[in-house]
Scaffold this motif. Structure first.
Motif, PDB file in Angstrom:
ATOM      1  N   PRO A  81      17.799  -5.713   9.681  1.00 44.17           N
ATOM      2  CA  PRO A  81      17.105  -4.483   9.276  1.00 44.17           C
ATOM      3  C   PRO A  81      15.609  -4.755   9.145  1.00 44.17           C
ATOM      4  O   PRO A  81      15.212  -5.790   8.606  1.00 44.17           O
ATOM      5  N   ASP A  82      14.814  -3.834   9.661  1.00 44.93           N
ATOM      6  CA  ASP A  82      13.359  -4.008   9.600  1.00 44.93           C
ATOM      7  C   ASP A  82      12.856  -3.491   8.251  1.00 44.93           C
ATOM      8  O   ASP A  82      12.773  -2.285   8.027  1.00 44.93           O
ATOM      9  N   LEU A  83      12.539  -4.416   7.371  1.00 42.78           N
ATOM     10  CA  LEU A  83      12.041  -4.034   6.043  1.00 42.78           C
ATOM     11  C   LEU A  83      10.522  -4.097   5.958  1.00 42.78           C
ATOM     12  O   LEU A  83       9.933  -3.534   5.044  1.00 42.78           O
ATOM     13  N   SER A  84       9.894  -4.808   6.899  1.00 41.59           N
ATOM     14  CA  SER A  84       8.458  -5.047   6.715  1.00 41.59           C
ATOM     15  C   SER A  84       7.559  -4.010   7.384  1.00 41.59           C
ATOM     16  O   SER A  84       6.461  -3.756   6.890  1.00 41.59           O
ATOM     17  N   THR A  85       8.024  -3.383   8.487  1.00 43.48           N
ATOM     18  CA  THR A  85       7.099  -2.498   9.206  1.00 43.48           C
ATOM     19  C   THR A  85       6.629  -1.345   8.330  1.00 43.48           C
ATOM     20  O   THR A  85       5.435  -1.045   8.251  1.00 43.48           O
ATOM     21  N   ARG A  86       7.577  -0.722   7.630  1.00 43.77           N
ATOM     22  CA  ARG A  86       7.137   0.415   6.816  1.00 43.77           C
ATOM     23  C   ARG A  86       6.288  -0.037   5.626  1.00 43.77           C
ATOM     24  O   ARG A  86       5.407   0.687   5.188  1.00 43.77           O
ATOM     25  N   LEU A  87       6.563  -1.259   5.141  1.00 40.65           N
ATOM     26  CA  LEU A  87       5.706  -1.775   4.060  1.00 40.65           C
ATOM     27  C   LEU A  87       4.282  -1.962   4.574  1.00 40.65           C
ATOM     28  O   LEU A  87       3.313  -1.521   3.950  1.00 40.65           O
ATOM     29  N   LEU A  88       4.182  -2.631   5.732  1.00 38.20           N
ATOM     30  CA  LEU A  88       2.849  -2.972   6.252  1.00 38.20           C
ATOM     31  C   LEU A  88       2.073  -1.749   6.725  1.00 38.20           C
ATOM     32  O   LEU A  88       0.855  -1.685   6.564  1.00 38.20           O
ATOM     33  N   THR A  89       2.793  -0.768   7.295  1.00 39.15           N
ATOM     34  CA  THR A  89       2.065   0.337   7.929  1.00 39.15           C
ATOM     35  C   THR A  89       1.955   1.593   7.056  1.00 39.15           C
ATOM     36  O   THR A  89       1.090   2.427   7.296  1.00 39.15           O
ATOM     37  N   ILE A  90       2.853   1.742   6.090  1.00 36.19           N
ATOM     38  CA  ILE A  90       2.805   2.979   5.284  1.00 36.19           C
ATOM     39  C   ILE A  90       2.694   2.685   3.785  1.00 36.19           C
ATOM     40  O   ILE A  90       1.809   3.190   3.104  1.00 36.19           O
ATOM     41  N   TYR A  91       3.642   1.859   3.258  1.00 37.71           N
ATOM     42  CA  TYR A  91       3.716   1.737   1.797  1.00 37.71           C
ATOM     43  C   TYR A  91       2.550   0.922   1.223  1.00 37.71           C
ATOM     44  O   TYR A  91       1.953   1.315   0.217  1.00 37.71           O
ATOM     45  N   ASN A  92       2.225  -0.206   1.855  1.00 42.45           N
ATOM     46  CA  ASN A  92       1.083  -0.980   1.337  1.00 42.45           C
ATOM     47  C   ASN A  92      -0.225  -0.182   1.414  1.00 42.45           C
ATOM     48  O   ASN A  92      -1.026  -0.221   0.466  1.00 42.45           O
ATOM     49  N   PRO A  93      -0.459   0.548   2.523  1.00 45.06           N
ATOM     50  CA  PRO A  93      -1.679   1.368   2.558  1.00 45.06           C
ATOM     51  C   PRO A  93      -1.747   2.406   1.431  1.00 45.06           C
ATOM     52  O   PRO A  93      -2.846   2.777   0.998  1.00 45.06           O
ATOM     53  N   ILE A  94      -0.588   2.849   0.930  1.00 43.97           N
ATOM     54  CA  ILE A  94      -0.620   3.802  -0.203  1.00 43.97           C
ATOM     55  C   ILE A  94      -1.196   3.103  -1.435  1.00 43.97           C
ATOM     56  O   ILE A  94      -2.068   3.637  -2.132  1.00 43.97           O
ATOM     57  N   VAL A  95      -0.684   1.896  -1.695  1.00 43.24           N
ATOM     58  CA  VAL A  95      -1.153   1.142  -2.867  1.00 43.24           C
ATOM     59  C   VAL A  95      -2.656   0.890  -2.746  1.00 43.24           C
ATOM     60  O   VAL A  95      -3.423   1.080  -3.704  1.00 43.24           O
ATOM     61  N   LEU A  96      -3.084   0.503  -1.550  1.00 42.32           N
ATOM     62  CA  LEU A  96      -4.515   0.229  -1.357  1.00 42.32           C
ATOM     63  C   LEU A  96      -5.347   1.514  -1.454  1.00 42.32           C
ATOM     64  O   LEU A  96      -6.452   1.505  -2.004  1.00 42.32           O
ATOM     65  N   ALA A  97      -4.791   2.619  -0.967  1.00 38.61           N
ATOM     66  CA  ALA A  97      -5.529   3.900  -1.041  1.00 38.61           C
ATOM     67  C   ALA A  97      -5.717   4.321  -2.498  1.00 38.61           C
ATOM     68  O   ALA A  97      -6.768   4.855  -2.873  1.00 38.61           O
ATOM     69  N   VAL A  98      -4.707   4.074  -3.329  1.00 36.33           N
ATOM     70  CA  VAL A  98      -4.833   4.395  -4.763  1.00 36.33           C
ATOM     71  C   VAL A  98      -5.916   3.516  -5.384  1.00 36.33           C
ATOM     72  O   VAL A  98      -6.786   3.978  -6.119  1.00 36.33           O
ATOM     73  N   ARG A  99      -5.873   2.223  -5.059  1.00 37.00           N
ATOM     74  CA  ARG A  99      -6.869   1.309  -5.629  1.00 37.00           C
ATOM     75  C   ARG A  99      -8.279   1.637  -5.124  1.00 37.00           C
ATOM     76  O   ARG A  99      -9.244   1.466  -5.844  1.00 37.00           O
ATOM     77  N   HIS A 100      -8.384   2.088  -3.871  1.00 37.49           N
ATOM     78  CA  HIS A 100      -9.715   2.343  -3.292  1.00 37.49           C
ATOM     79  C   HIS A 100     -10.238   3.751  -3.581  1.00 37.49           C
ATOM     80  O   HIS A 100     -11.401   4.033  -3.282  1.00 37.49           O
ATOM     81  N   ALA A 101      -9.414   4.624  -4.116  1.00 38.95           N
ATOM     82  CA  ALA A 101      -9.892   5.985  -4.419  1.00 38.95           C
ATOM     83  C   ALA A 101     -11.070   5.877  -5.392  1.00 38.95           C
ATOM     84  O   ALA A 101     -10.955   5.223  -6.427  1.00 38.95           O
ATOM     85  N   PRO A 102     -12.182   6.512  -5.079  1.00 41.68           N
ATOM     86  CA  PRO A 102     -13.375   6.342  -5.932  1.00 41.68           C
ATOM     87  C   PRO A 102     -13.346   7.257  -7.153  1.00 41.68           C
ATOM     88  O   PRO A 102     -14.344   7.866  -7.506  1.00 41.68           O
ATOM     89  N   LYS A 103     -12.192   7.347  -7.778  1.00 43.25           N
ATOM     90  CA  LYS A 103     -12.033   8.215  -8.951  1.00 43.25           C
ATOM     91  C   LYS A 103     -10.779   7.764  -9.675  1.00 43.25           C
ATOM     92  O   LYS A 103      -9.935   7.060  -9.089  1.00 43.25           O
ATOM     93  N   PRO A 104     -10.620   8.135 -10.940  1.00 38.12           N
ATOM     94  CA  PRO A 104      -9.418   7.694 -11.660  1.00 38.12           C
ATOM     95  C   PRO A 104      -8.148   8.278 -11.040  1.00 38.12           C
ATOM     96  O   PRO A 104      -8.118   9.442 -10.639  1.00 38.12           O
TER      97      PRO A 104
END
Ligand code: T3D
Length: 265
Positions: A81-104
């Motif tokens: 089962p491919d567990l990493s593609t969705r982490l690398l391409t969708i889920y991790n970018p969500i975490v980074l987008a939250v951290r990079h949002a220039p607001k609380p």
């Protein structure tokens, strides 16, 4: 006021961008559709100058039960089962987008947060929880390692001792205890929770936005590279779990609503 996709809805008014994970029948478990919708909501709220605070919550009785355990995965070339593609391409970018949002960004944890749902909550700048909510690093219950930055966030905030306890034993951490341990800022009774969330968001939406943005950047400055590395490391480690009998057993047991019997390989 505006609304977008169904699996993660978005509305913005009075300086507050409200994102709601919206698969309540599956306790807001993540699949690629929800992930893409969530990422798009965070990006949109992040880029909108009229939005001065973002709040993320869950529809129904859960914040999020983590990744969807019932949906079939694509297979890798080696047949796992491919567990990493969705982490690398969708889920991790969500975490980074939250951290990079220039607001609380506020996590309004209205009910259970499990697996990557915990990671999402911890990626936010402030966490407000309902009294009945709890956190569950459920990964090991289905034979998985951690992902979505949970390893990074827990180690940073609690240290390795408690991080290992939470993730290896996979026991519930009630909201109040999470507050005592320093993972949650505020806990309110379930009745008062919605109005307390509104009050907190209203305060942030009317506060010194540029200062908030700089504080966020300052708090992230030292650990930003570590988080990105951790996310990649976790995704690769998670993929290694895909070929184990324990992962297959964990998923089967969840679907069959029985305790798993792990063989250790
Ligand atoms: O691609 C990848 O998978 C890699 C990424 C992994 C990241 C992860 O997040 S792994 C961790 C995934 N999450 C879990 O293992 C948690 C699974 N859920 C639970 O353990 C329990 O549901 C809860 C403790 C969260 C809540 O328990 P309870 O008793 O309040 O609710 P329930 O009856 O278990 O769930 C209600 C329904 O939601 C039920 O469906 P049904 O029987 O009414 O048709 C249940 O199957 C469904 N549901 C809950 N969690 C998930 C889910 N469906 C799919 N995926 C879920 N994660």
């Amino acid at each position: 006021m505006e609304r977008s996709r169904v699996t993660a809805s978005y509305e913005a008014s009075e300086g507050v961008g409200r994102i709601t994970l919206n698969r309540p029948q599956a306790l807001n478990a993540w699949n690629p559709d929800l992930g893409r919708a969530l990422l798009s909501c965070v990006q949109r709220a992040s880029a909108d100058d009229d939005v001065r605070v973002i709040v993320i919550t869950g529809a129904g009785r859960a914040f999020s039960a983590g990744a969807d355990v019932k949906e079939d995965r694509e297979l890798t070339a080696s047949g796992d089962p491919d567990l990493s593609t969705r982490l690398l391409t969708i889920y991790n970018p969500i975490v980074l987008a939250v951290r990079h949002a220039p607001k609380p960004v506020v996590a309004a944890v209205n009910g259970v947060a499990a697996g990557i749902g915990c990671s999402l909550a911890l990626a936010c700048d402030l966490v407000i929880a309902a009294e009945s909510a709890y956190f569950l690093w459920a990964f090991t219950r289905i034979g998985l390692a951690c992902d979505g930055g949970s390893g990074h966030f827990l180690n940073e905030r609690l240290g390795a001792v408690r991080a290992a306890e939470l993730m290896m034993l996979g026991e519930r951490l009630p909201a109040e205890k999470a507050r005592e341990w320093g993972l949650v800022n505020f806990v309110h009774s379930d009745d008062e929770f919605p109005s307390e969330v509104d009050q907190l968001c209203g305060r942030l939406a009317n506060g010194p936005s540029v200062a908030y943005s700089s504080i966020k950047a300052a708090l992230s400055a030292r650990s930003e590279g570590d988080l990105a590395e951790s996310l990649e490391f976790e995704a690769k480690a998670q993929q290694r779990q895909a070929s184990t009998a324990d992962y297959a057993e964990g998923v089967a047991a969840f679907k069959e609503k029985r305790p798993p019997a792990f063989a250790g390989h």
